[in-house]
Enzyme design. Sequence first.
Site, PDB file in Angstrom:
ATOM      1  N   TYR A  33       0.831  -1.204   0.000  1.00  0.00           N
ATOM      2  CA  TYR A  33       0.000   0.000   0.000  1.00  0.00           C
ATOM      3  C   TYR A  33       0.863   1.250   0.000  1.00  0.00           C
ATOM      4  O   TYR A  33       2.070   1.198   0.263  1.00  0.00           O
ATOM      5  CB  TYR A  33      -0.951   0.001   1.192  1.00  0.00           C
ATOM      6  CG  TYR A  33      -0.320   0.365   2.524  1.00  0.00           C
ATOM      7  CD1 TYR A  33      -0.498   1.633   3.082  1.00  0.00           C
ATOM      8  CD2 TYR A  33       0.459  -0.553   3.227  1.00  0.00           C
ATOM      9  CE1 TYR A  33       0.076   1.973   4.301  1.00  0.00           C
ATOM     10  CE2 TYR A  33       1.024  -0.225   4.443  1.00  0.00           C
ATOM     11  CZ  TYR A  33       0.832   1.046   4.982  1.00  0.00           C
ATOM     12  OH  TYR A  33       1.417   1.366   6.181  1.00  0.00           O
ATOM     13  N   LYS A 151       6.526  -2.021   1.778  1.00  0.00           N
ATOM     14  CA  LYS A 151       5.368  -1.425   2.471  1.00  0.00           C
ATOM     15  C   LYS A 151       4.149  -2.341   2.320  1.00  0.00           C
ATOM     16  O   LYS A 151       3.253  -2.094   1.512  1.00  0.00           O
ATOM     17  CB  LYS A 151       5.078  -0.023   1.936  1.00  0.00           C
ATOM     18  CG  LYS A 151       4.184   0.816   2.843  1.00  0.00           C
ATOM     19  CD  LYS A 151       4.140   2.255   2.351  1.00  0.00           C
ATOM     20  CE  LYS A 151       3.171   3.107   3.172  1.00  0.00           C
ATOM     21  NZ  LYS A 151       3.646   3.333   4.549  1.00  0.00           N
ATOM     22  N   GLU A 183      12.352   2.290  13.998  1.00  0.00           N
ATOM     23  CA  GLU A 183      11.480   3.379  13.554  1.00  0.00           C
ATOM     24  C   GLU A 183      10.249   3.417  14.434  1.00  0.00           C
ATOM     25  O   GLU A 183      10.141   2.650  15.392  1.00  0.00           O
ATOM     26  CB  GLU A 183      11.077   3.166  12.090  1.00  0.00           C
ATOM     27  CG  GLU A 183      10.411   1.824  11.829  1.00  0.00           C
ATOM     28  CD  GLU A 183      10.280   1.506  10.348  1.00  0.00           C
ATOM     29  OE1 GLU A 183      10.309   2.434   9.523  1.00  0.00           O
ATOM     30  OE2 GLU A 183      10.153   0.312  10.017  1.00  0.00           O
ATOM     31  N   LEU A 207      11.280   1.185   6.836  1.00  0.00           N
ATOM     32  CA  LEU A 207      10.653   1.663   5.618  1.00  0.00           C
ATOM     33  C   LEU A 207      11.440   2.852   5.081  1.00  0.00           C
ATOM     34  O   LEU A 207      11.842   3.735   5.844  1.00  0.00           O
ATOM     35  CB  LEU A 207       9.212   2.088   5.899  1.00  0.00           C
ATOM     36  CG  LEU A 207       8.420   2.529   4.671  1.00  0.00           C
ATOM     37  CD1 LEU A 207       8.178   1.347   3.733  1.00  0.00           C
ATOM     38  CD2 LEU A 207       7.095   3.158   5.083  1.00  0.00           C
TER      39      LEU A 207
END
Length: 287
Positions: A33, A151, A183, A207
Amino acid sequence: MTRTVYVNGEYLPENEAKVSIFDRAFLMADGVYEVTSVLDGKLIDFDGHAVRLQRSLDELDMPSPCTMDELLEIHRELVKINEIEEGMVYLQVTRGAPDDRDFVFPDPETTPPTLVLFTQNKPGLADNPVAQKGIKVISIDDQRWGRRDIKTVQLLYPSMGKMMAKKAGADDAWLVEDGFVTEGTSNNAYFIKGNTIVTRGLSNDILHGITRAAVLRFAREAQMQVEERNFTIAEAQAADEAFITSASTFVMPVVEIDGAKIGAGVPGSNALRLREIYLDESRKAAI
C-alpha cells in the site's frame, strides 16, 4: 456524503464496493500500500510514492495493475470527486483473488492483481495543533518480519504498538531491535543534538520513508548535519530535540520518550522549522 472509491477499474459509492473473500490480502496479508497526502487539493510527492510502490511490487514479484500515469489520474479523479482539499489517498495492490486459498502464488495470467483506492478527508492536516505541543512516545520490542522496507499491509504489530502507547498514556511507540531504535509504528524516528540530525540508515530494517527523504534533503540545504546510523533510546532521551516523519504527520515533534522529557519538554525550534520548510516546499511541488 458517501465517498466514491475505486475498485478494479470502477468508481463506486463506498457502500457498493466489494472485494472477494479469497483475496490474498484478506487471507495472507499479500498486498502492498501507499498513502499520499493531499494539500490544497493537490498530491504531495506522488512520484516518490509511485517509485516506492513499484519497488514493493518488484520485491514481492507482484504484477502492477496499471501504469503510474494511470494511477496518477485515478488519484486526481478521486480527489476531485470527493472534494478533498486536505487529506489522504490510500492505495492498495494485492496479488488478487484466486479461486481458492493456497500458499502458492496464483498465476498472474489467470489471477490479476486487485487495485483499491479511497480518500480520507482531513481538514486541518497541515495546521495540526498537535505539532505545537508535540507527542509522547514509548519504546517497545520490534517484533515485525524482517522486510520492513517493503510497504506491506502486515500492520497488526504496528497497530498493537499504538495500542500499547495509548494504554501507557502516550501517543505512539518507537520500535527497538538489538538495543537500537528502528522506527516508529508508522513513521521514521529522529533526534537532534546541536546542529546534527540522527536517524537510522536505510536497510531492510526500516521503511524507506518518502517524507524522510525530503526532510533530510531540506535539512542539508538548511546547513544541518545528518548522521544516518543506529542509535539507542538513551541517546534520544539525552538529545535536544526529537521528531518523527510520515506522509500523514509530515514533521511531528516528540517531547517525551519513556517518560523522559526531550530538551525542555516542548517542540524544538529545529523540528518546527523543518515542518514549516517541508510544508512550504511540498506545496510548491504538489501536482
